[in-house]
Scaffold this motif. Structure first.
Motif, short mmCIF file in Angstrom:
data_model
loop_
_atom_site.label_atom_id
_atom_site.label_comp_id
_atom_site.label_asym_id
_atom_site.label_seq_id
_atom_site.Cartn_x
_atom_site.Cartn_y
_atom_site.Cartn_z
N TYR A 21 0.82 -1.20 0.00
CA TYR A 21 0.00 0.00 0.00
C TYR A 21 0.86 1.26 0.00
O TYR A 21 0.37 2.36 0.12
CB TYR A 21 -0.93 -0.03 1.21
N GLN A 22 2.15 1.08 -0.09
CA GLN A 22 3.05 2.23 -0.09
C GLN A 22 2.69 3.18 -1.23
O GLN A 22 2.33 2.74 -2.32
CB GLN A 22 4.47 1.73 -0.30
N ASP A 23 2.76 4.49 -0.95
CA ASP A 23 2.31 5.45 -1.95
C ASP A 23 3.37 5.68 -3.02
O ASP A 23 4.20 6.57 -2.90
CB ASP A 23 1.93 6.76 -1.26
N THR A 24 3.34 4.86 -4.04
CA THR A 24 4.26 5.06 -5.15
C THR A 24 3.43 5.14 -6.43
O THR A 24 2.28 4.69 -6.45
CB THR A 24 5.21 3.86 -5.31
N GLN A 25 4.02 5.71 -7.45
CA GLN A 25 3.34 5.79 -8.75
C GLN A 25 2.82 4.40 -9.16
O GLN A 25 1.70 4.27 -9.62
CB GLN A 25 4.35 6.25 -9.81
N ARG A 26 3.70 3.42 -8.97
CA ARG A 26 3.37 2.09 -9.45
C ARG A 26 2.17 1.52 -8.67
O ARG A 26 1.23 0.99 -9.25
CB ARG A 26 4.59 1.19 -9.29
N ASN A 27 2.22 1.70 -7.34
CA ASN A 27 1.12 1.17 -6.56
C ASN A 27 -0.19 1.89 -6.85
O ASN A 27 -1.26 1.29 -6.83
CB ASN A 27 1.43 1.26 -5.07
N ARG A 28 -0.10 3.18 -7.12
CA ARG A 28 -1.32 3.90 -7.47
C ARG A 28 -1.95 3.31 -8.73
O ARG A 28 -3.16 3.18 -8.84
CB ARG A 28 -1.00 5.37 -7.72
N ALA A 29 -1.08 2.97 -9.68
CA ALA A 29 -1.60 2.38 -10.91
C ALA A 29 -2.18 1.00 -10.61
O ALA A 29 -3.28 0.66 -11.07
CB ALA A 29 -0.50 2.29 -11.94
#
Ligand code: HEM
Ligand code: FES
Lengths: 257, 301, 207
Positions: A21-29
């Motif tokens: 759930y870490q807020d990274t670009q990749r996880n957001r996608a």
């Protein structure tokens, strides 16, 4: 907390949630792509598509209200019997004695009104932003079908309480079908084509020659099963087309990326 | 007036208030946005041309909107009960007896037209006409942003249809049509015994004293011919205009099929307004209201 | 025929030459299945020939099935028997009615008014010819007035105001053997078809 950390490392947890759930670009996608409900959306949208002043949010709210109506409607079905003998009694029962009965009926009723309202405003917005222009012509047509289905859903539900309001609104409404040109027994050229009170379009709608118990049953089945099913199919096409037609409409120069 | 306030605050009439407020608010909103875009060279949305991630920027808007809508809906449902009247009784028609609010515009048209027009033909034309919009509006500008300057005609026509013929007729049907479907001003009481004396005449009778029916109750062929000339003449405005303007650039681009569809739909929309005026205007001069323009053995218009 | 050549198996030259078992004489390759015909060569089902006869017959059968099912489903929606109240009923003795009065006795149950005039009876069906509301009889104004859209009818049933396109309908009225009035709502008389003069639309009675 530590327990939670441990749980996150289990195979079970990882079999459900495929990414952290870490807020990274990749996880957001991934949040969008890995979720069956959210992946209705693209991963990224033009900035103005998140601006409620642009879309008025009316399409989305219409859909939300449809979901509310589905849930409250199913709940009402537990107590409602679609026969002339019981329908009104069951309504009284729901309103007076069933725990949370009034809340469910009120929510169903007001959400239905609100949905008719929001679908009209949605259409107004789509018109004013010219969003029906190429390549979205066909999705506008699908939208008009959804508008008609929304009105039909609301109208068929109007009969179900089987009170004075209900039968007279439906009597007047369905009597117009008498006058359908060619297909109604009082319409232009209807009688000439052999239309009589017991074989024209109105007769099929009512299941009889006047608004009576068969009408209640027909409207019930239409309201609870047939029309929602058709509406869901068209909504699926509608949402799919919004994506396939290039997402929310916007001015030309945005098409560059 | 007090009664008017009572009617306005009936729970079942809240959607109409919301419709009225919503239509005004959103028209204003769209108008300000259109003016702003028209003043700029490039629409605002085009200037801000970057993309944002749906998670979280769109999902959070949806989430907040959901909470807001649900809160309003629950609040509304806790404090206002959905109406439940007396049990159905086929012998007793409530007075006035109204369709669900979203059909009141059409119900209002029933005053001016026979049911086959108001109840069947016009709704069908509304649906078909709406579906035809993307295919007959060939103006490529104004696609995806608010503007007025670039598509004045289409916006004016649609707004007239939606705001005047749809929304205001609904409002009128709800708040100003009382017992016997009589018209009442907001400051008047709804008097169930009020009797409006309306003796109908047909257009040929009003203008030239040609009765539409002969003494033996059959149709007067002269009046029928007169009606045919009026109605068909009205619809031939379309072809005549085409003959005059067909060399125009716009006409060339539109093509005959599109032009025929657009002119038919627009003339029908205008015809609705004209028929309303024919019904109401003579009364202002103390004459009888016009019922039909064209009477035939099969249908009346 | 052009498509004949396409289906003919072509000797697969490279495979035969470079194959690991060159000694065995090349067996003809299995016939290519029909679907392998390039789409451009497909004659489509509309060009009937020996080869696609079965395919055409199959599609026709499929279409026939769809059409018949649709018609059947539609027919299903038209019930054969209706459970509606009987349309014929006795309405008491003629002497019970007052001359000049519109009786509302059977309005609730049967939706009929029985009108007694000096020279006889007629029965008006209490359904507005506009959109089917039940009009009210206003003795003071001597007219029927519909609450829905304001149509007005004279006592005879003839419309004179509002949107109703035609007069109220009259029902069959007669004297039964036992001397009572008998009304049959399923037999109607329409003014605009000049049926109000017919026997049954008016029951002459003085007494
Ligand atoms: C059950 C009814 C409907 C639902 C649930 C629905 C839902 C939606 C949603 C969620 C969107 C995304 C954008 C937005 O929220 O504005 C959308 C877009 C759209 N809708 Fe609908 N809609 C409905 C009816 C209609 C109607 C009545 C019309 C027009 C006649 C219409 C035409 C369109 C078009 C053309 C788009 C694309 C707009 C754009 O790209 O800017 N829809 N709809
Ligand atoms: S139903 Fe009687 S006036 Fe419309």
């Amino acid at each position: 907390m530590a327990l939670m950390e441990k749980f996150r490392k289990t195979e079970f947890y990882k079999s459900i949630f495929r990414h952290s759930y870490q807020d990274t670009q990749r996880n957001r996608a991934l949040q969008i792509v890995d979720n069956v409900f959210l992946h209705l959306h693209p991963v990224r949208v033009p900035r103005h598509a998140t601006n409620i002043g642009f879309t008025w949010g009316m399409g989305g709210i219409t859909f939300l209200l449809f979901l509310v109506l589905t849930i409250t409607g199913v709940i009402l079905m537990f107590y409602y019997r679609p026969t002339a003998q019981y329908a009104y009694e069951d309504m009284k029962y729901l309103m007076n004695d069933v725990p949370f009965g009034p809340l469910m009926r009120n929510m169903h009723r007001w959400a239905a009104h609100a949905m008719v309202l929001t679908v009209m405003l949605h259409m107004f917005r789509v018109f004013l932003t010219g969003s029906y222009k190429p390549p979205r012509q066909f999705n506008w047509v699908v939208g008009v079908i959804l508008l008609v289905l929304t009105l039909l859903l609301s109208f068929s539900g109007y009969l179900l309480p089987w009170d004075q309001l209900a039968i007279w609104a439906v009597t007047v409404g369905t009597n117009m079908a008498r006058a359908t040109p060619l297909l109604g027994h009082e319409g232009p050229f209807g009688p000439e084509l052999g239309m009589r009170i017991n074989n024209d379009v109105r007769f099929v709608l009512l299941g009889g020659t006047e608004v009576g118990p068969p009408t209640l049953l027909r409207f019930y089945v239409g309201h609870c099963i047939f029309l929602p099913l058709i509406a869901v199919i068209f909504m699926a096409v509608h949402f799919w087309r919004v994506r396939k037609d290039g997402g929310i409409s916007g001015p030309e120069s945005k098409k560059n990326f | 007036m007090q009664q008017f306030l009572e009617i306005i605050s009936k729970p079942d009439n809240i959607p109409i208030i919301l419709l009225l407020v919503g239509a005004i608010f959103f028209s204003w909103l769209a108008w300000t946005k259109a003016r702003r875009n028209d003043a700029l060279e490039v629409p605002v949305e085009a200037a801000l041309d970057d993309k944002v991630q749906v998670w979280p920027y769109l999902v959070r808007v949806e989430f907040l909107a959901t909470i807001a809508v649900m809160a309003i809906l629950v609040f509304w449902s806790v404090f206002l009960d959905a109406p439940l009247e007396e049990a159905a009784n086929r012998a007793l028609t409530p007075n006035p007896s109204k369709a669900p609010w979203y059909f009141l515009g059409l119900q209002e048209l029933l005053v001016y037209f026979d049911p086959w027009i108001a109840g069947v033909v016009l709704p069908t034309l509304i649906i078909v006409g709406l579906m035809a919009i993307p295919y007959v509006d060939i103006n490529p500008r104004g696609n995806g942003y608010y503007t007025f300057k670039e598509r004045k005609f289409s916006i004016l026509v649609f707004s007239f249809g939606f705001l005047v013929l749809w929304v205001s007729l609904i409002v009128l049907g709800t708040f100003m049509r009382g017992p016997g479907w009589n018209f009442f001003w907001p400051w008047e009481r709804w008097d169930p015994h009020y009797v409006a004396v309306l003796t109908n005449v047909d257009l040929s009778e009003l203008l030239f004293n040609i009765p539409t029916r002969l003494p033996d109750n059959s149709i007067n062929p002269v009046a029928m011919l007169f009606g045919a000339v009026v109605v068909l003449g009205y619809y031939s405005i379309g072809p005549v205009y085409w003959m005059m303007k067909r060399k125009d650039d716009l006409m060339q681009k539109l093509g005959l099929v599109r032009y025929a569809i657009v002119s038919f739909l627009l003339l029908t929309m205008g015809g609705v307004v004209i028929k309303i005026i024919l019904r109401l205007a003579p009364m202002a001069f103390g004459l009888n209201p016009v019922k039909y323009v064209w009477v035939t053995p099969w249908f009346n218009i | 025929m052009a498509d004949e050549t396409i289906d003919t198996p072509q000797p697969d030259a490279p495979a035969a030459a470079g194959g690991s078992t060159p000694k065995i004489s090349p067996t003809p390759l299995p016939r290519k299945p029909k679907q392998d015909r390039p789409p451009e060569q497909d004659p489509g089902i509309w060009r009937m020939n020996r080869r696609n006869l079965l395919s055409v017959a199959g599609w026709m059968g499929f279409l026939g099935f769809i059409v018949v099912s649709t018609v059947g489903a539609l027919r299903y929606m038209f019930p054969r028997v209706l459970f509606e109240p009987p349309t014929k009923f006795k309405a008491g003795f003629p002497q019970d009615y007052v001359v000049g009065e519109v009786s509302e006795k059977f309005k609730d149950e049967k939706r009929v008014w029985i009108v007694r005039e000096k020279d006889g009876f007629y029965a008006l069906i209490a359904i507005c010819t506009h959109l089917g509301c039940t009009p009210r009889w206003l003795p003071g104004d001597n007219k029927f007035k519909c609450p829905c859209h304001g149509s007005g009818f004279y006592k005879t049933g003839v419309n004179f105001e509002g949107p109703a396109p035609r007069p109220l309908e009259r029902a069959m009225i007669s004297l039964a053997d036992d001397g009572q009035l008998e009304i049959d709502r399923s037999i109607k008389f329409l003014y605009e078809k000049n049926e109000w003069g017919r026997p049954g639309s008016f029951l002459p009675f003085t007494g």
